[in-house]
Design a protein around this motif. Structure first.
Motif, mmCIF file in Angstrom:
data_model
loop_
_atom_site.group_PDB
_atom_site.id
_atom_site.type_symbol
_atom_site.label_atom_id
_atom_site.label_comp_id
_atom_site.label_asym_id
_atom_site.label_seq_id
_atom_site.Cartn_x
_atom_site.Cartn_y
_atom_site.Cartn_z
ATOM 1 N N MET A 159 -3.913 9.089 9.376
ATOM 2 C CA MET A 159 -4.858 10.228 10.075
ATOM 3 C C MET A 159 -5.289 11.205 8.971
ATOM 4 O O MET A 159 -6.791 11.011 8.471
ATOM 5 C CB MET A 159 -4.381 11.012 11.012
ATOM 6 N N GLU A 160 -3.949 11.104 8.309
ATOM 7 C CA GLU A 160 -4.551 11.842 7.301
ATOM 8 C C GLU A 160 -6.154 11.510 6.168
ATOM 9 O O GLU A 160 -6.638 11.861 5.480
ATOM 10 C CB GLU A 160 -3.338 13.168 6.202
ATOM 11 N N LYS A 161 -5.129 10.306 5.853
ATOM 12 C CA LYS A 161 -6.031 9.252 4.678
ATOM 13 C C LYS A 161 -7.591 9.009 5.683
ATOM 14 O O LYS A 161 -8.610 9.209 4.885
ATOM 15 C CB LYS A 161 -5.192 7.830 4.897
ATOM 16 N N ILE A 162 -7.515 8.976 6.925
ATOM 17 C CA ILE A 162 -8.417 8.362 7.614
ATOM 18 C C ILE A 162 -9.591 9.281 7.829
ATOM 19 O O ILE A 162 -10.635 9.103 7.588
ATOM 20 C CB ILE A 162 -8.306 7.152 8.826
ATOM 21 N N TRP A 163 -8.849 10.991 8.523
ATOM 22 C CA TRP A 163 -10.152 11.492 8.383
ATOM 23 C C TRP A 163 -10.202 12.751 7.848
ATOM 24 O O TRP A 163 -11.010 12.644 7.836
ATOM 25 C CB TRP A 163 -9.233 12.329 9.290
ATOM 26 N N ASP A 180 -8.609 2.104 9.821
ATOM 27 C CA ASP A 180 -9.852 2.305 9.023
ATOM 28 C C ASP A 180 -10.982 0.601 9.258
ATOM 29 O O ASP A 180 -9.958 -0.472 8.234
ATOM 30 C CB ASP A 180 -10.164 2.335 7.711
ATOM 31 N N ILE A 181 -11.536 0.529 9.565
ATOM 32 C CA ILE A 181 -12.788 -1.476 10.125
ATOM 33 C C ILE A 181 -13.866 -1.053 9.136
ATOM 34 O O ILE A 181 -14.537 -1.941 9.837
ATOM 35 C CB ILE A 181 -12.079 -1.780 11.001
ATOM 36 N N TRP A 212 -16.010 3.699 10.550
ATOM 37 C CA TRP A 212 -15.622 2.671 11.543
ATOM 38 C C TRP A 212 -14.426 2.903 11.820
ATOM 39 O O TRP A 212 -13.178 2.671 10.556
ATOM 40 C CB TRP A 212 -16.232 1.463 11.870
ATOM 41 N N VAL A 213 -13.287 2.931 12.893
ATOM 42 C CA VAL A 213 -12.186 2.881 13.393
ATOM 43 C C VAL A 213 -11.747 2.382 14.146
ATOM 44 O O VAL A 213 -12.746 2.275 15.452
ATOM 45 C CB VAL A 213 -11.228 4.432 13.096
ATOM 46 N N ASN A 214 -10.761 1.686 14.382
ATOM 47 C CA ASN A 214 -10.406 0.941 15.517
ATOM 48 C C ASN A 214 -9.197 1.388 16.052
ATOM 49 O O ASN A 214 -7.956 1.777 14.982
ATOM 50 C CB ASN A 214 -9.874 -0.335 15.440
ATOM 51 N N LEU A 215 -8.953 1.377 16.838
ATOM 52 C CA LEU A 215 -7.827 2.517 17.357
ATOM 53 C C LEU A 215 -7.193 1.543 18.851
ATOM 54 O O LEU A 215 -7.459 1.099 19.455
ATOM 55 C CB LEU A 215 -7.619 4.342 18.423
ATOM 56 N N SER A 216 -5.753 1.080 18.007
ATOM 57 C CA SER A 216 -5.409 0.001 19.079
ATOM 58 C C SER A 216 -3.717 0.266 19.954
ATOM 59 O O SER A 216 -3.487 0.789 19.123
ATOM 60 C CB SER A 216 -4.793 -1.913 17.929
ATOM 61 N N THR A 217 -3.639 -1.480 20.824
ATOM 62 C CA THR A 217 -2.721 -0.643 21.543
ATOM 63 C C THR A 217 -2.230 1.129 21.445
ATOM 64 O O THR A 217 -0.750 1.273 21.674
ATOM 65 C CB THR A 217 -0.956 -1.354 20.863
ATOM 66 N N PRO A 218 -3.197 1.767 22.035
ATOM 67 C CA PRO A 218 -2.539 3.207 23.265
ATOM 68 C C PRO A 218 -1.717 3.022 23.508
ATOM 69 O O PRO A 218 -1.585 2.500 24.857
ATOM 70 C CB PRO A 218 -4.084 3.906 23.153
#
Length: 100
Positions: free
Chosen positions: A1-5, A84-85, A60-66
């Motif tokens: 999260m730190e890296k992406i956000w 991060d996509i 753009w981000v992808n949240l998978s298998t929540p």
């Protein structure tokens, strides 16, 4: 999260709404509705949305298998894989442009 956000974990812990505030305004309702459906049991494998960093950059981000985890009685957390996509989306946009 730190890296992406691009936000320190401490800031997110002290103000969890900062994550939602970083979601692109055009995607915010979509994300909120996706999580409402998720909490009702209507699970999606992937949720794609944009975030806008403090410097104005869009990712753009992808949240998978929540999954919903019961941490303690009355306390639930949502966990999943966030990726991060941005590059994939940008390449796809270029392909669509030339295909048109």
């Amino acid at each position: 999260m730190e890296k992406i956000w691009n936000m320190p974990v401490d800031r997110v812990k002290s103000n969890p709404a900062s994550l939602l505030n970083a979601v692109h305004p055009e995607d915010r309702d979509f994300l909120i509705n996706s999580f409402k459906e998720f909490l009702k049991g209507n699970k999606k494998e992937n949720i794609e949305f944009r975030i806008q960093l403090e410097d104005g950059k869009i990712k753009w981000v992808n949240l998978s298998t929540p999954v919903l985890i019961e941490e303690a009685p009355g306390r639930q957390v949502i966990s999943g894989l966030l990726e991060d996509i941005t590059e994939v989306k940008e390449h796809y946009a270029v392909l669509e442009k030339f295909a048109a």
